[in-house]
Design a protein around this motif. Structure first.
Motif, PDB file in Angstrom:
ATOM      1  N   VAL A 149       8.803  19.461  -2.011  1.00 38.79           N
ATOM      2  CA  VAL A 149       8.301  20.947  -1.652  1.00 38.79           C
ATOM      3  C   VAL A 149       8.012  21.768  -3.134  1.00 38.79           C
ATOM      4  N   ALA A 150       8.922  21.519  -4.033  1.00 40.07           N
ATOM      5  CA  ALA A 150       8.833  22.000  -5.308  1.00 40.07           C
ATOM      6  C   ALA A 150       7.502  21.189  -6.736  1.00 40.07           C
ATOM      7  N   GLN A 151       7.377  20.356  -5.914  1.00 40.64           N
ATOM      8  CA  GLN A 151       5.856  19.634  -6.066  1.00 40.64           C
ATOM      9  C   GLN A 151       4.107  20.026  -5.673  1.00 40.64           C
ATOM     10  N   GLN A 152       4.738  20.026  -4.718  1.00 41.93           N
ATOM     11  CA  GLN A 152       2.844  20.369  -3.449  1.00 41.93           C
ATOM     12  C   GLN A 152       2.296  21.219  -4.335  1.00 41.93           C
ATOM     13  N   ARG A 153       2.588  21.498  -4.880  1.00 40.69           N
ATOM     14  CA  ARG A 153       1.852  22.739  -5.582  1.00 40.69           C
ATOM     15  C   ARG A 153       1.133  22.015  -6.944  1.00 40.69           C
ATOM     16  N   ASP A 154       1.447  20.735  -7.318  1.00 40.24           N
ATOM     17  CA  ASP A 154       1.061  20.016  -8.534  1.00 40.24           C
ATOM     18  C   ASP A 154       0.169  19.698  -7.860  1.00 40.24           C
ATOM     19  N   ARG A 155      -1.074  19.980  -8.262  1.00 38.89           N
ATOM     20  CA  ARG A 155      -2.596  19.680  -8.165  1.00 38.89           C
ATOM     21  C   ARG A 155      -2.901  18.017  -8.879  1.00 38.89           C
ATOM     22  N   LYS A 156      -2.325  18.392 -10.229  1.00 39.21           N
ATOM     23  CA  LYS A 156      -2.811  16.417 -10.771  1.00 39.21           C
ATOM     24  C   LYS A 156      -1.859  15.986  -9.562  1.00 39.21           C
ATOM     25  N   ILE A 207       1.178  -1.008  -0.121  1.00 44.03           N
ATOM     26  CA  ILE A 207      -0.418   0.217  -0.239  1.00 44.03           C
ATOM     27  C   ILE A 207       0.603   1.138   0.228  1.00 44.03           C
ATOM     28  N   PRO A 208       1.057   2.104  -1.573  1.00 46.97           N
ATOM     29  CA  PRO A 208       1.465   3.569  -1.154  1.00 46.97           C
ATOM     30  C   PRO A 208       0.613   4.599   0.202  1.00 46.97           C
ATOM     31  N   ILE A 209       1.769   4.789   0.710  1.00 44.95           N
ATOM     32  CA  ILE A 209       1.640   5.876   1.822  1.00 44.95           C
ATOM     33  C   ILE A 209       2.261   7.281   1.276  1.00 44.95           C
ATOM     34  N   TRP A 210       1.822   8.715   1.169  1.00 44.31           N
ATOM     35  CA  TRP A 210       1.940  10.136   0.458  1.00 44.31           C
ATOM     36  C   TRP A 210       2.250  10.700   1.907  1.00 44.31           C
ATOM     37  N   THR A 211       2.728  11.830   1.701  1.00 44.46           N
ATOM     38  CA  THR A 211       2.586  13.248   2.537  1.00 44.46           C
ATOM     39  C   THR A 211       4.223  14.112   1.631  1.00 44.46           C
ATOM     40  N   THR A 212       3.602  15.171   2.414  1.00 47.61           N
ATOM     41  CA  THR A 212       4.611  15.933   1.722  1.00 47.61           C
ATOM     42  C   THR A 212       5.702  16.330   2.879  1.00 47.61           C
ATOM     43  N   SER A 213       7.010  16.963   1.889  1.00 47.69           N
ATOM     44  CA  SER A 213       8.093  16.973   3.011  1.00 47.69           C
ATOM     45  C   SER A 213       7.834  18.115   4.120  1.00 47.69           C
ATOM     46  N   GLY A 214       8.666  17.982   4.968  1.00 43.06           N
ATOM     47  CA  GLY A 214       8.536  19.561   6.364  1.00 43.06           C
ATOM     48  C   GLY A 214       7.768  18.550   7.287  1.00 43.06           C
ATOM     49  N   ASP A 215       7.296  19.746   8.192  1.00 43.25           N
ATOM     50  CA  ASP A 215       6.701  19.587   9.350  1.00 43.25           C
ATOM     51  C   ASP A 215       6.463  18.096   9.840  1.00 43.25           C
TER      52      ASP A 215
END
Length: 184
Positions: free
Chosen positions: A57-64, A22-30
């Protein structure tokens, strides 16, 4: 019901005999990276392999990209209805047609949840609002479109004699009404 079985090593295998991953995604930081490491460790203990993916961080605003997570996406959302409801409204599902906008990144769609959410947006009578909140909570606990892992508690201590202090989850900061504070 999905055909998973425990393999000889203790790991769960799917119907084709392959390890359940099972893939788990999150954003970097925090705390995201720590959260998915803990989740992966707990899943490993019950035989589930996880693929941890930290979105840079550079990908976090990539809505798709954000809308395309394949299984589990962790995110920090203050637990109040104003934040939670848009995440489960069908119209908030990000698609190519709406340029990948919307907070319902998992594309959870349920007509009853939509009906309750829409009714709450226009309900004026407090008794009706209470009933709708009750129905929403009941529905969310039955359907479980999301699962809170933990709650961050912010305790504030003031010495005796302070008055006028109003803590509000709706305000961005603790001292929003400091002009009303008084010491006796």
């Amino acid at each position: 019901a999905v055909g998973w079985q425990r393999g000889p090593s203790g790991s769960l295998l799917d119907g084709a005999g392959q390890p359940v991953t099972i893939p788990i995604w999150t954003t970097s930081g925090d705390t995201g990276e720590q959260e998915i490491a803990i989740i992966a460790d707990n899943w490993r203990a019950i035989g589930i392999v996880s693929e941890q993916n930290v979105i840079a961080v550079a990908q976090q605003r990539d809505r798709k990209l954000r809308a395309s997570f394949p299984a589990v996406d962790t995110t920090a959302v203050p637990a109040k209805f104003e934040n939670v409801l848009p995440r489960f409204a069908s119209r908030g599902c990000p698609t190519e047609q709406n340029s990948w906008t919307g907070n319902n990144r998992g594309c959870y769609q349920n007509p009853e949840m939509d009906r309750l959410t829409d009714a709450l947006q226009v309900a004026i009578d407090p008794a009706q609002q209470r009933q709708l909140y009750h129905d929403l909570v009941a529905y969310q606990t039955q359907e479980l479109p999301s699962l809170s892992l933990y709650f961050t508690i912010h305790a504030r201590v003031f010495r005796q004699g302070f008055s006028g202090i109003k803590m509000s989850a709706l305000e961005a900061q603790d001292m929003w009404n400091v002009l009303e504070w008084d010491i006796q």
